[in-house]
Motif scaffolding. Structure first.
Motif, PDB file in Angstrom:
ATOM      1  N   HIS A 185       0.553  -1.695  -0.122  1.00 32.70           N
ATOM      2  CA  HIS A 185       0.118   0.090  -0.189  1.00 32.70           C
ATOM      3  C   HIS A 185       0.432   1.073  -0.150  1.00 32.70           C
ATOM      4  O   HIS A 185       1.804   1.643   0.408  1.00 32.70           O
ATOM      5  CB  HIS A 185      -1.335   0.073   1.597  1.00 32.70           C
ATOM      6  CG  HIS A 185      -0.473   0.490   1.987  1.00 32.70           C
ATOM      7  ND1 HIS A 185      -0.654   1.595   2.921  1.00 32.70           N
ATOM      8  CD2 HIS A 185      -0.167  -0.484   3.920  1.00 32.70           C
ATOM      9  CE1 HIS A 185       0.183   1.400   4.297  1.00 32.70           C
ATOM     10  NE2 HIS A 185       0.293   0.354   4.691  1.00 32.70           N
ATOM     11  N   ASP A 197       6.159   2.232   7.030  1.00 32.36           N
ATOM     12  CA  ASP A 197       4.582   1.724   6.031  1.00 32.36           C
ATOM     13  C   ASP A 197       3.888   2.846   5.944  1.00 32.36           C
ATOM     14  O   ASP A 197       4.292   3.812   6.232  1.00 32.36           O
ATOM     15  CB  ASP A 197       4.120   1.515   7.716  1.00 32.36           C
ATOM     16  CG  ASP A 197       2.607   1.527   7.643  1.00 32.36           C
ATOM     17  OD1 ASP A 197       1.905   0.326   6.889  1.00 32.36           O
ATOM     18  OD2 ASP A 197       2.089   1.382   8.769  1.00 32.36           O
ATOM     19  N   ASP A 198       3.635   2.198   3.794  1.00 32.21           N
ATOM     20  CA  ASP A 198       4.593   1.474   3.903  1.00 32.21           C
ATOM     21  C   ASP A 198       5.878   1.808   2.807  1.00 32.21           C
ATOM     22  O   ASP A 198       5.495   1.142   1.110  1.00 32.21           O
ATOM     23  CB  ASP A 198       3.590   0.337   3.462  1.00 32.21           C
ATOM     24  CG  ASP A 198       4.053  -0.978   3.120  1.00 32.21           C
ATOM     25  OD1 ASP A 198       5.157  -1.424   3.124  1.00 32.21           O
ATOM     26  OD2 ASP A 198       3.367  -1.418   2.026  1.00 32.21           O
ATOM     27  N   GLU A 231      -5.086   2.281   2.069  1.00 35.07           N
ATOM     28  CA  GLU A 231      -5.030   0.288   2.993  1.00 35.07           C
ATOM     29  C   GLU A 231      -5.509   1.288   4.832  1.00 35.07           C
ATOM     30  O   GLU A 231      -6.006   0.733   5.776  1.00 35.07           O
ATOM     31  CB  GLU A 231      -3.743   0.237   3.014  1.00 35.07           C
ATOM     32  CG  GLU A 231      -3.590  -0.754   3.743  1.00 35.07           C
ATOM     33  CD  GLU A 231      -2.912  -0.940   5.588  1.00 35.07           C
ATOM     34  OE1 GLU A 231      -2.952  -2.446   6.294  1.00 35.07           O
ATOM     35  OE2 GLU A 231      -3.046   0.201   5.875  1.00 35.07           O
ATOM     36  N   GLU A 232      -5.198   2.341   4.938  1.00 33.84           N
ATOM     37  CA  GLU A 232      -4.875   3.006   6.469  1.00 33.84           C
ATOM     38  C   GLU A 232      -5.994   3.285   7.047  1.00 33.84           C
ATOM     39  O   GLU A 232      -6.621   3.303   7.649  1.00 33.84           O
ATOM     40  CB  GLU A 232      -3.996   4.060   6.675  1.00 33.84           C
ATOM     41  CG  GLU A 232      -2.627   3.525   6.311  1.00 33.84           C
ATOM     42  CD  GLU A 232      -1.317   2.481   6.783  1.00 33.84           C
ATOM     43  OE1 GLU A 232      -2.446   2.351   8.352  1.00 33.84           O
ATOM     44  OE2 GLU A 232      -0.893   2.582   7.208  1.00 33.84           O
ATOM     45  N   ASP A 272       3.992  -5.160   3.844  1.00 25.59           N
ATOM     46  CA  ASP A 272       3.734  -4.076   4.314  1.00 25.59           C
ATOM     47  C   ASP A 272       5.137  -4.488   5.928  1.00 25.59           C
ATOM     48  O   ASP A 272       4.151  -4.687   6.606  1.00 25.59           O
ATOM     49  CB  ASP A 272       2.305  -4.472   5.030  1.00 25.59           C
ATOM     50  CG  ASP A 272       1.579  -3.245   4.984  1.00 25.59           C
ATOM     51  OD1 ASP A 272       2.591  -2.203   5.544  1.00 25.59           O
ATOM     52  OD2 ASP A 272       0.260  -3.555   5.276  1.00 25.59           O
ATOM     53  N   MET A 273       5.622  -3.279   5.085  1.00 24.26           N
ATOM     54  CA  MET A 273       6.831  -2.833   6.576  1.00 24.26           C
ATOM     55  C   MET A 273       7.575  -3.165   6.551  1.00 24.26           C
ATOM     56  O   MET A 273       7.291  -4.982   7.696  1.00 24.26           O
ATOM     57  CB  MET A 273       5.773  -2.783   8.482  1.00 24.26           C
ATOM     58  CG  MET A 273       4.666  -1.755   8.077  1.00 24.26           C
ATOM     59  SD  MET A 273       3.883  -2.052  10.205  1.00 24.26           S
ATOM     60  CE  MET A 273       4.704  -1.172  10.989  1.00 24.26           C
TER      61      MET A 273
HETATM   62 ZN    ZN Z   1       1.223  -0.553   6.385  1.00 29.56          ZN
END
Ligand code: ZN
Length: 411
Positions: A185, A197-198, A231-232, A272-273
């Motif tokens: 994302h 992130d990210d 995404e968030e 992701d991360m």
């Molecule tokens: Zn993330």
């Protein structure tokens, strides 16, 4: 040797393509037959990854601050990502959808006699948290960002309305109608640079798009590189993709053209991360300042997903690829995938995540103090951190190189 290895890759791709495996078709046994021998063409592709290039792509993303959805800085980041993908020779498309902030529901008072708390505590995703835990959350206070330039860059609030996200596609030479989806994302929040992130996952996906799009690279199957938005706010960009495109899978359009706008999904891998694995918080709540030497790449499937069996097989495939192709850090497999863009896919197609830590019991317990905070900045991370992300890229590139049937063609 080569034909044998490709045969194994093809059979596993078929396993992952099963949409409703019965007990007799459990692919777990196939995992035992994973080849420990690297495929030379895939080794060549992995060698084209480069730490400085990976870092430069993360740095490029951070010029748009936290890239919060519904802002100009987010739209500029989408444009920038698309320009990079095109410069790699990866043809892009955009998905459009609308995001409106949901109405807040007023919370109901707890009913007398409602269920007691579980005897065993559970984190999101279903894992059991253990050890020292510190609080986590999303920073919403601009004054916590001491850099005034960055604070100003992140000042515009999100506005409801239409959204766009970009993806690009490498079309398969012999099976253009079958596809792996590689995602991350591109939106963030927290008043920093969303470097980890990210930005770290987005840059990983972009680097894989660059390498698979090189003119001398051929893949038997199609690979799509997706940079999800929203995404968030609740996986809205990935959910919109699934809703709009799941029923288009495998349809040739126009008929007879050999073109498949949405090839049948074989697997989905979300990143992701990717950078930070310094270990559990210490007793005083602080975090060790250095990447721990035993840092690992966490590959997770979700034990409650309808496609759990195929997802588990795919996770172990990445584990094996890590041992063949990753230079420094090992992979670990776990069953508690949660809270990222693979979730909308997980009942339809084998879907897994690749991360710096397990999402539920590690990140949820405070193992990443930059998470959604103003200090998620490019300058926060060392080369040891960036190298963990590079090892994740080596892992996914190795696995997908094999599964998609990658080869190098002389020009
Ligand atoms: Zn993330």
């Amino acid at each position: 040797m080569r034909a044998f290895v490709k045969g194994v890759a093809t059979s596993i791709a078929c396993v992952l393509a099963w949409h409703a495996p019965t007990a007799a078709q459990q692919p777990a046994a196939r995992v035992q037959s994973l080849s420990p021998t690297p495929v030379p063409a895939v080794t060549t592709l992995v060698s084209r990854l480069d730490l400085e290039r990976y870092k430069a792509t993360i740095k490029g993303l951070t010029q748009f601050g936290d890239r919060r959805q519904g802002t100009e800085r987010n739209r500029k980041a989408v444009d920038w990502i698309e320009a990079q993908l095109r410069s790699y020779g990866c043809p892009t498309e955009r998905l459009t959808y609308v995001y409106d902030t949901p109405q807040r529901r007023t919370s109901q008072p707890a009913q007398a006699g409602s269920a007691p708390p579980p005897a065993i505590p559970r984190a999101v995703g279903g894992g059991r948290p253990r050890g020292i835990r510190t609080p986590t959350g999303v920073n919403t206070d601009p004054q916590k960002q001491p850099n005034e330039t960055l604070r100003a860059l992140n000042a515009e609030p999100a506005a409801d309305g239409p959204r766009e996200e970009v993806y690009c596609t490498k079309v398969g030479s012999t099976h253009p109608n079958e596809m792996y989806i590689i995602g991350a994302h591109m939106d963030g929040h927290g008043w920093g640079e969303a470097a980890n992130d990210d930005g770290s996952g987005t840059a990983l996906v972009m680097e894989l798009a660059r390498i698979f799009s090189m003119p001398d690279v051929r893949t038997e199957r199609t690979i799509r590189f997706a940079l999800w938005n929203n995404e968030e706010t609740g996986l809205n960009g990935a959910s919109a993709y699934v809703a709009q495109r799941k029923d288009l899978q495998g349809k040739e359009d126009p008929p007879g053209s050999g073109r498949y706008p949405e090839p049948t999904w074989l697997g989905m891998i979300q990143h992701d991360m990717m950078l930070f694995d310094h270990g559990m918080p210490r007793a005083d709540g602080s975090i060790p300042p250095e990447q721990r030497p035993e840092a690992d790449v966490n590959v997770e499937f979700q034990m409650n997903a309808k496609q759990m069996a195929g997802a588990q097989a795919l996770a172990w495939y990445l584990h094996a690829a890590n041992e063949k192709y990753a230079s420094d850090y090992p992979a670990q497999v776990g069953p508690h995938m949660t809270n990222t863009d693979s979730t909308p896919f997980m009942d339809i197609v084998p879907a897994i995540t690749v991360r710096e830590n397990e999402r539920g019991v590690h990140i949820g317990s405070g193992w990443d103090p930059q998470w959604h905070q103003p200090i998620d900045l490019f300058s926060t991370y060392s080369d040891k951190d960036f190298r963990l992300g590079l090892n994740a890229a080596q892992t996914t590139l190795g696995a997908i190189g094999e599964l998609a049937g990658a080869s190098i063609v002389s020009r």
